[in-house]
Design a protein around this motif. Structure first.
Motif, PDB file in Angstrom:
ATOM      1  N   ASP A 172       3.914  -5.105 -10.315  1.00  0.00           N
ATOM      2  CA  ASP A 172       4.224  -3.679 -10.194  1.00  0.00           C
ATOM      3  C   ASP A 172       4.324  -3.279  -8.724  1.00  0.00           C
ATOM      4  O   ASP A 172       4.250  -2.096  -8.390  1.00  0.00           O
ATOM      5  CB  ASP A 172       3.131  -2.824 -10.864  1.00  0.00           C
ATOM      6  N   SER A 173       4.491  -4.260  -7.841  1.00  0.00           N
ATOM      7  CA  SER A 173       4.628  -3.980  -6.405  1.00  0.00           C
ATOM      8  C   SER A 173       6.068  -4.270  -5.984  1.00  0.00           C
ATOM      9  O   SER A 173       6.802  -4.972  -6.691  1.00  0.00           O
ATOM     10  CB  SER A 173       3.679  -4.871  -5.602  1.00  0.00           C
ATOM     11  N   PRO A 174       6.499  -3.774  -4.813  1.00  0.00           N
ATOM     12  CA  PRO A 174       7.849  -4.094  -4.341  1.00  0.00           C
ATOM     13  C   PRO A 174       8.045  -5.600  -4.207  1.00  0.00           C
ATOM     14  O   PRO A 174       9.076  -6.143  -4.630  1.00  0.00           O
ATOM     15  CB  PRO A 174       7.912  -3.411  -2.974  1.00  0.00           C
ATOM     16  N   ARG A 175       7.044  -6.287  -3.621  1.00  0.00           N
ATOM     17  CA  ARG A 175       7.180  -7.729  -3.402  1.00  0.00           C
ATOM     18  C   ARG A 175       7.362  -8.463  -4.733  1.00  0.00           C
ATOM     19  O   ARG A 175       8.240  -9.333  -4.866  1.00  0.00           O
ATOM     20  CB  ARG A 175       5.938  -8.248  -2.664  1.00  0.00           C
ATOM     21  N   GLY A 176       6.580  -8.094  -5.741  1.00  0.00           N
ATOM     22  CA  GLY A 176       6.696  -8.739  -7.054  1.00  0.00           C
ATOM     23  C   GLY A 176       8.035  -8.440  -7.703  1.00  0.00           C
ATOM     24  O   GLY A 176       8.674  -9.313  -8.304  1.00  0.00           O
ATOM     25  N   ARG A 177       8.481  -7.203  -7.581  1.00  0.00           N
ATOM     26  CA  ARG A 177       9.757  -6.838  -8.203  1.00  0.00           C
ATOM     27  C   ARG A 177      10.931  -7.505  -7.481  1.00  0.00           C
ATOM     28  O   ARG A 177      11.947  -7.829  -8.113  1.00  0.00           O
ATOM     29  CB  ARG A 177       9.914  -5.311  -8.211  1.00  0.00           C
ATOM     30  N   ILE A 178      10.784  -7.708  -6.178  1.00  0.00           N
ATOM     31  CA  ILE A 178      11.851  -8.400  -5.431  1.00  0.00           C
ATOM     32  C   ILE A 178      11.965  -9.848  -5.919  1.00  0.00           C
ATOM     33  O   ILE A 178      13.072 -10.366  -6.111  1.00  0.00           O
ATOM     34  CB  ILE A 178      11.576  -8.320  -3.910  1.00  0.00           C
ATOM     35  N   SER A 180      16.578  -3.539   1.826  1.00  0.00           N
ATOM     36  CA  SER A 180      17.230  -2.412   1.165  1.00  0.00           C
ATOM     37  C   SER A 180      16.971  -2.551  -0.328  1.00  0.00           C
ATOM     38  O   SER A 180      17.675  -3.282  -1.030  1.00  0.00           O
ATOM     39  CB  SER A 180      18.728  -2.422   1.484  1.00  0.00           C
ATOM     40  N   TYR A 181      15.946  -1.863  -0.808  1.00  0.00           N
ATOM     41  CA  TYR A 181      15.453  -2.060  -2.174  1.00  0.00           C
ATOM     42  C   TYR A 181      16.251  -1.255  -3.209  1.00  0.00           C
ATOM     43  O   TYR A 181      16.554  -1.748  -4.294  1.00  0.00           O
ATOM     44  CB  TYR A 181      13.973  -1.651  -2.216  1.00  0.00           C
ATOM     45  N   GLY A 182      16.583   0.011  -2.864  1.00  0.00           N
ATOM     46  CA  GLY A 182      17.186   0.935  -3.836  1.00  0.00           C
ATOM     47  C   GLY A 182      18.465   0.423  -4.479  1.00  0.00           C
ATOM     48  O   GLY A 182      18.578   0.414  -5.714  1.00  0.00           O
ATOM     49  N   GLN A 191       0.817  -1.217   0.000  1.00  0.00           N
ATOM     50  CA  GLN A 191       0.000   0.000   0.000  1.00  0.00           C
ATOM     51  C   GLN A 191       0.852   1.269   0.000  1.00  0.00           C
ATOM     52  O   GLN A 191       0.318   2.373  -0.038  1.00  0.00           O
ATOM     53  CB  GLN A 191      -0.944   0.000   1.210  1.00  0.00           C
ATOM     54  N   SER A 192       2.178   1.117   0.088  1.00  0.00           N
ATOM     55  CA  SER A 192       3.070   2.281   0.016  1.00  0.00           C
ATOM     56  C   SER A 192       3.711   2.405  -1.354  1.00  0.00           C
ATOM     57  O   SER A 192       4.588   3.251  -1.555  1.00  0.00           O
ATOM     58  CB  SER A 192       4.180   2.173   1.074  1.00  0.00           C
ATOM     59  N   CYS A 193       3.296   1.548  -2.272  1.00  0.00           N
ATOM     60  CA  CYS A 193       3.900   1.554  -3.614  1.00  0.00           C
ATOM     61  C   CYS A 193       2.962   2.253  -4.607  1.00  0.00           C
ATOM     62  O   CYS A 193       1.874   1.746  -4.912  1.00  0.00           O
ATOM     63  CB  CYS A 193       4.167   0.127  -4.083  1.00  0.00           C
ATOM     64  N   PRO A 194       3.368   3.409  -5.119  1.00  0.00           N
ATOM     65  CA  PRO A 194       2.481   4.176  -6.013  1.00  0.00           C
ATOM     66  C   PRO A 194       2.081   3.424  -7.275  1.00  0.00           C
ATOM     67  O   PRO A 194       0.946   3.563  -7.737  1.00  0.00           O
ATOM     68  CB  PRO A 194       3.313   5.414  -6.368  1.00  0.00           C
ATOM     69  N   THR A 195       2.996   2.609  -7.829  1.00  0.00           N
ATOM     70  CA  THR A 195       2.631   1.925  -9.074  1.00  0.00           C
ATOM     71  C   THR A 195       1.641   0.797  -8.800  1.00  0.00           C
ATOM     72  O   THR A 195       0.704   0.574  -9.579  1.00  0.00           O
ATOM     73  CB  THR A 195       3.882   1.369  -9.800  1.00  0.00           C
ATOM     74  N   PHE A 196       1.807   0.107  -7.668  1.00  0.00           N
ATOM     75  CA  PHE A 196       0.848  -0.947  -7.315  1.00  0.00           C
ATOM     76  C   PHE A 196      -0.525  -0.337  -7.059  1.00  0.00           C
ATOM     77  O   PHE A 196      -1.553  -0.899  -7.452  1.00  0.00           O
ATOM     78  CB  PHE A 196       1.329  -1.729  -6.093  1.00  0.00           C
ATOM     79  N   ARG A 219       9.011   0.159 -14.931  1.00  0.00           N
ATOM     80  CA  ARG A 219       7.851   0.880 -14.381  1.00  0.00           C
ATOM     81  C   ARG A 219       8.021   1.238 -12.903  1.00  0.00           C
ATOM     82  O   ARG A 219       7.165   1.912 -12.332  1.00  0.00           O
ATOM     83  CB  ARG A 219       6.579   0.021 -14.561  1.00  0.00           C
ATOM     84  N   CYS A 220       9.117   0.782 -12.290  1.00  0.00           N
ATOM     85  CA  CYS A 220       9.379   1.154 -10.893  1.00  0.00           C
ATOM     86  C   CYS A 220       9.893   2.596 -10.860  1.00  0.00           C
ATOM     87  O   CYS A 220      10.777   2.976 -11.624  1.00  0.00           O
ATOM     88  CB  CYS A 220      10.421   0.208 -10.296  1.00  0.00           C
ATOM     89  N   LEU A 221       9.330   3.392  -9.956  1.00  0.00           N
ATOM     90  CA  LEU A 221       9.731   4.798  -9.850  1.00  0.00           C
ATOM     91  C   LEU A 221      11.086   4.962  -9.162  1.00  0.00           C
ATOM     92  O   LEU A 221      11.694   6.027  -9.229  1.00  0.00           O
ATOM     93  CB  LEU A 221       8.680   5.566  -9.032  1.00  0.00           C
ATOM     94  N   GLY A 222      11.515   3.926  -8.463  1.00  0.00           N
ATOM     95  CA  GLY A 222      12.740   4.072  -7.671  1.00  0.00           C
ATOM     96  C   GLY A 222      12.552   5.038  -6.516  1.00  0.00           C
ATOM     97  O   GLY A 222      13.513   5.610  -6.000  1.00  0.00           O
ATOM     98  N   CYS A 223      11.305   5.200  -6.091  1.00  0.00           N
ATOM     99  CA  CYS A 223      11.001   6.204  -5.050  1.00  0.00           C
ATOM    100  C   CYS A 223      11.397   5.724  -3.655  1.00  0.00           C
ATOM    101  O   CYS A 223      11.510   6.519  -2.734  1.00  0.00           O
ATOM    102  CB  CYS A 223       9.508   6.524  -5.071  1.00  0.00           C
ATOM    103  N   ARG A 224      11.568   4.444  -3.493  1.00  0.00           N
ATOM    104  CA  ARG A 224      11.984   3.799  -2.229  1.00  0.00           C
ATOM    105  C   ARG A 224      10.960   3.979  -1.110  1.00  0.00           C
ATOM    106  O   ARG A 224      11.292   3.883   0.067  1.00  0.00           O
ATOM    107  CB  ARG A 224      13.378   4.274  -1.826  1.00  0.00           C
ATOM    108  N   GLY A 225       9.708   4.241  -1.519  1.00  0.00           N
ATOM    109  CA  GLY A 225       8.634   4.332  -0.530  1.00  0.00           C
ATOM    110  C   GLY A 225       8.389   3.010   0.162  1.00  0.00           C
ATOM    111  O   GLY A 225       7.779   2.938   1.224  1.00  0.00           O
ATOM    112  N   CYS A 226       8.887   1.917  -0.448  1.00  0.00           N
ATOM    113  CA  CYS A 226       8.708   0.586   0.124  1.00  0.00           C
ATOM    114  C   CYS A 226       9.689   0.310   1.266  1.00  0.00           C
ATOM    115  O   CYS A 226       9.477  -0.612   2.056  1.00  0.00           O
ATOM    116  CB  CYS A 226       8.868  -0.476  -0.968  1.00  0.00           C
ATOM    117  N   GLU A 227      10.756   1.071   1.376  1.00  0.00           N
ATOM    118  CA  GLU A 227      11.802   0.756   2.373  1.00  0.00           C
ATOM    119  C   GLU A 227      11.426   1.092   3.814  1.00  0.00           C
ATOM    120  O   GLU A 227      11.545   0.232   4.695  1.00  0.00           O
ATOM    121  CB  GLU A 227      13.122   1.427   1.990  1.00  0.00           C
TER     122      GLU A 227
HETATM  123  S1  SF4 Z   1      10.677   2.032  -5.341  1.00  0.00           S
HETATM  124 FE1  SF4 Z   1       9.341   0.626  -4.194  1.00  0.00          FE
HETATM  125  S2  SF4 Z   1       7.519   1.861  -3.677  1.00  0.00           S
HETATM  126 FE2  SF4 Z   1       8.605   2.980  -5.304  1.00  0.00          FE
HETATM  127  S3  SF4 Z   1       7.613   2.288  -7.221  1.00  0.00           S
HETATM  128 FE3  SF4 Z   1       9.427   0.970  -6.895  1.00  0.00          FE
HETATM  129  S4  SF4 Z   1       8.636  -0.822  -5.803  1.00  0.00           S
HETATM  130 FE4  SF4 Z   1       7.069   0.797  -5.623  1.00  0.00          FE
END
Ligand code: SF4
Ligand code: SF4
Length: 414
Positions: free
Chosen positions: A33-39, A79-81, A20-25, A63-71
């Motif tokens: 398009d979620s952090p979990r799926g991309r991981i 550590s996603y970024g 719910q913190s991932c803008p693209t999801f 399609r990931c924004l790289g916003c790191r809102g998931c961290e």
């Molecule tokens: S960095 Fe994380 S929260 Fe931001 S779009 Fe990518 S997966 Fe979603």
């Protein structure tokens, strides 16, 4: 480096708290398009089960924004970024970087190419304001229009250092877009720092931070820019490196990892990166000194690269709270990315606009005199989005508001 970067994904237990913190999801509802799926995709890449040219992998990581809102919301400390950047580097090695991205990166890296283009952009800014709107071209015009100074023709004169030789020294990181289109923010930054007792020293031969290059997969160019900046600011070792663009600040703090291929340089970069602070951190640690009243209602929208990547949350609020009479209002979408994300609004225009739409809706719920945010991409994206929605609300850097308050208080020889 590959192993280290992907190892940051190891703690993921697939709980889904980050969704719910991932803008693209939130826009697409697609697990990939979620952090979990991309991981899951990145782990498969790290294990060699997926090729870096795999279409699904490339599609969803692009399609990931790289916003790191998931961290910050992850209870396991993933550590996603760094993993995303490493995945993009591997993808970049397998496909040609698009000509438009290479051209943009080259122009930003080379001052002789950048300066005339920025001068032209400043010249057509008034026209852009008239052409701004909701179409794709109108949105681009709105982005340029949003770079206009908030207080046209009210620039205060540069004042002398207040603390002279014993004052703590700061050196301003100028960047590329900031230097070309937001010179007024640089001036406000220097004035407000001096008014809070800092001594501002000039650092020649600095350049673009290299963030766009790293994100586009142009690793070697990013490394060359990082090396040049480390060398330039090493000429003023006593000065804190002050940054007023959240994206650049996050990148500068990442230099030790970017330069990890050369042990001696990486070691020097570690001490160097520890000197990097956001301008709001520098101002907050000095007070900041209160100014004169500005009776404005302002929504603060934290840039992802300040809030999530650098974990700087309170300092910008302290800067705004130093302005008597300013009413700071919260909005529900503040923690979510605006969809700017470097060149994302150009490479993924539809998803970028869909992500932005949620924020614009939240910002147009009540009356606002201004939106404050500390990153050029966010100023341009939110500014264009508000204009496309028919709202003429200025989007400004927090130091612009403090600067106006200080000018009214008579701190400057205006
Ligand atoms: S960095 Fe994380 S929260 Fe931001 S779009 Fe990518 S997966 Fe979603
Ligand atoms: S990244 Fe963190 S929050 Fe998201 S699924 Fe993995 S462990 Fe859960």
């Amino acid at each position: 480096m590959t192993g280290q970067s992907f190892a940051g994904l190891d703690p993921c237990v697939h709980c889904g708290f980050c969704l719910q913190s991932c803008p693209t999801f939130l826009v697409t509802g697609d697990e990939s398009d979620s952090p979990r799926g991309r991981i899951v995709l990145m782990r498969s890449l790290a294990r060699g089960e997926l090729d870096a040219a795999d279409r699904g992998l490339v599609f969803h990581l692009d399609r990931c924004l790289g916003c790191r809102g998931c961290e910050p919301v992850c209870p396991s400390g993933v550590s996603y970024g760094p993993a995303l950047e490493e995945a993009r580097r591997l993808i970049g090695a397998r496909r040609p970087v698009p000509f438009s991205a290479r051209l943009t990166a080259s122009v930003l890296a080379e001052p002789a190419l950048r300066a005339p283009l920025m001068a032209l952009a400043r010249m057509v800014r008034p026209l852009a304001r008239r052409l701004a709107g909701g179409s794709r071209a109108g949105f681009m015009a709105g982005m340029l229009a949003a770079t206009k100074p908030w207080q046209d023709g009210r620039t205060a004169k540069r004042q002398g250092d207040q603390g002279k030789g014993h004052a703590p020294a700061v050196a301003l990181f100028l960047g590329c877009i900031m230097d070309g289109l937001f010179g007024h923010v640089h001036q406000a930054t220097e004035r407000t720092l001096r008014a809070n007792g800092y001594r501002v020293v000039d650092v020649p031969n600095q350049g673009c931070c290299g963030a766009l290059h790293a994100h586009a997969g142009l690793h070697d160019q990013a490394v060359a820019l990082a090396r040049a900046n480390v060398a330039a600011f090493s000429q003023a070792p006593e000065a804190a490196i002050v940054v007023n663009s959240a994206g650049c600040g996050a990148m500068l703090k990442e230099y030790p990892r970017l330069l990890a291929g050369d042990a001696a340089v990486a070691e020097a970069a570690r001490g160097w990166a520890a000197r990097v602070v956001d301008v709001t951190e520098a101002l907050a640690s000095a007070g900041p000194r209160p100014g004169a009243a500005l009776p404005l209602t302002v929504a603060y929208d934290p840039p992802c690269h300040l809030l999530h990547a650098q974990r700087v949350a309170d300092a910008p609020l302290k800067v705004l709270d130093a302005i008597p009479g300013l009413r700071r209002v919260a909005h529900g979408e503040a923690d979510l990315c605006c969809g700017s994300a470097g060149s994302y609004s150009l490479t993924e225009p539809d998803l970028s606009r869909a992500v932005l739409a949620r924020k614009v809706e939240a910002l147009t719920n009540g009356r606002l005199d201004a939106v404050a945010t500390g990153n050029p991409g966010c100023v341009m994206q939110i500014g264009a989005g508000l204009r496309a929605a028919g709202r003429d609300v200025p989007v400004v850097h927090p130091v612009e508001l403090l600067d106006r308050s200080y000018a009214l208080a008579g701190y400057y020889d205006a």
